[in-house]
Design a protein around this motif. Structure first.
Motif, PDB file in Angstrom:
ATOM      1  N   UNK A  13       0.845  -1.197   0.000  1.00 34.91           N
ATOM      2  CA  UNK A  13       0.000   0.000   0.000  1.00 34.91           C
ATOM      3  C   UNK A  13       0.878   1.243   0.000  1.00 34.91           C
ATOM      4  N   UNK A  14       1.011   1.873  -1.166  1.00 32.77           N
ATOM      5  CA  UNK A  14       1.891   3.041  -1.301  1.00 32.77           C
ATOM      6  C   UNK A  14       1.126   4.203  -1.906  1.00 32.77           C
ATOM      7  N   UNK A  15       1.624   5.394  -1.643  1.00 32.95           N
ATOM      8  CA  UNK A  15       1.079   6.608  -2.231  1.00 32.95           C
ATOM      9  C   UNK A  15       2.200   7.414  -2.833  1.00 32.95           C
ATOM     10  N   UNK A  16       1.843   8.442  -3.591  1.00 37.24           N
ATOM     11  CA  UNK A  16       2.867   9.312  -4.148  1.00 37.24           C
ATOM     12  C   UNK A  16       2.332  10.726  -4.236  1.00 37.24           C
ATOM     13  N   UNK A  17       3.261  11.696  -4.126  1.00 35.41           N
ATOM     14  CA  UNK A  17       2.917  13.101  -4.303  1.00 35.41           C
ATOM     15  C   UNK A  17       4.111  13.846  -4.840  1.00 35.41           C
ATOM     16  N   UNK A  18       3.832  14.939  -5.520  1.00 34.17           N
ATOM     17  CA  UNK A  18       4.881  15.776  -6.090  1.00 34.17           C
ATOM     18  C   UNK A  18       5.238  16.881  -5.108  1.00 34.17           C
ATOM     19  N   UNK A  19       6.533  17.172  -4.996  1.00 32.47           N
ATOM     20  CA  UNK A  19       7.008  18.228  -4.102  1.00 32.47           C
ATOM     21  C   UNK A  19       8.046  19.069  -4.833  1.00 32.47           C
ATOM     22  N   UNK A  20       8.224  20.294  -4.354  1.00 36.44           N
ATOM     23  CA  UNK A  20       9.255  21.195  -4.882  1.00 36.44           C
ATOM     24  C   UNK A  20      10.100  21.668  -3.718  1.00 36.44           C
ATOM     25  N   UNK A  21      11.395  21.804  -3.952  1.00 37.42           N
ATOM     26  CA  UNK A  21      12.319  22.213  -2.899  1.00 37.42           C
ATOM     27  C   UNK A  21      13.263  23.283  -3.422  1.00 37.42           C
ATOM     28  N   UNK A  22      13.751  24.100  -2.516  1.00 35.08           N
ATOM     29  CA  UNK A  22      14.739  25.105  -2.900  1.00 35.08           C
ATOM     30  C   UNK A  22      16.107  24.452  -3.020  1.00 35.08           C
ATOM     31  N   UNK A  23      16.980  25.107  -3.735  1.00 29.71           N
ATOM     32  CA  UNK A  23      18.363  24.654  -3.846  1.00 29.71           C
ATOM     33  C   UNK A  23      19.219  25.404  -2.839  1.00 29.71           C
ATOM     34  N   UNK A  24      20.410  25.771  -3.248  1.00 31.12           N
ATOM     35  CA  UNK A  24      21.313  26.516  -2.374  1.00 31.12           C
ATOM     36  C   UNK A  24      21.572  27.896  -2.968  1.00 31.12           C
ATOM     37  N   UNK A  25      22.268  28.722  -2.248  1.00 26.39           N
ATOM     38  CA  UNK A  25      22.664  30.041  -2.749  1.00 26.39           C
ATOM     39  C   UNK A  25      21.478  30.972  -2.941  1.00 26.39           C
TER      40      UNK A  25
END
Length: 68
Positions: A13-25
């Motif tokens: 039983x698995x789920x999935x979702x999209x995420x966004x993250x910041x980089x560096x600098x």
């Protein structure tokens, strides 16, 4: 799909979702979220894996999560 399950607890039983993250600098300073990922997680134990959204666009990510 194959018969394998979550590598931690064996659940299928698995789920999935999209995420966004910041980089560096500068992207971090201005909160520019230019890194896109799909997270696949086990609904039983919470084990999660991140997949680069660009690299996995044509693939079935759940197969990767279950070891396929």
């Amino acid at each position: 799909m194959n018969e394998k399950g979550c590598m931690k607890c064996g659940s299928r039983d698995a789920g999935q979702k999209d995420v966004a993250m910041t980089g560096t600098g500068l992207s971090k300073m201005f909160d520019i979220q230019n890194n896109q990922f799909t997270v696949v997680y086990c609904k039983r134990c919470g084990y999660s894996e991140f997949y680069n959204k660009d690299a996995s666009a044509g693939s079935n990510i759940l197969d990767f999560f279950f070891g396929g």
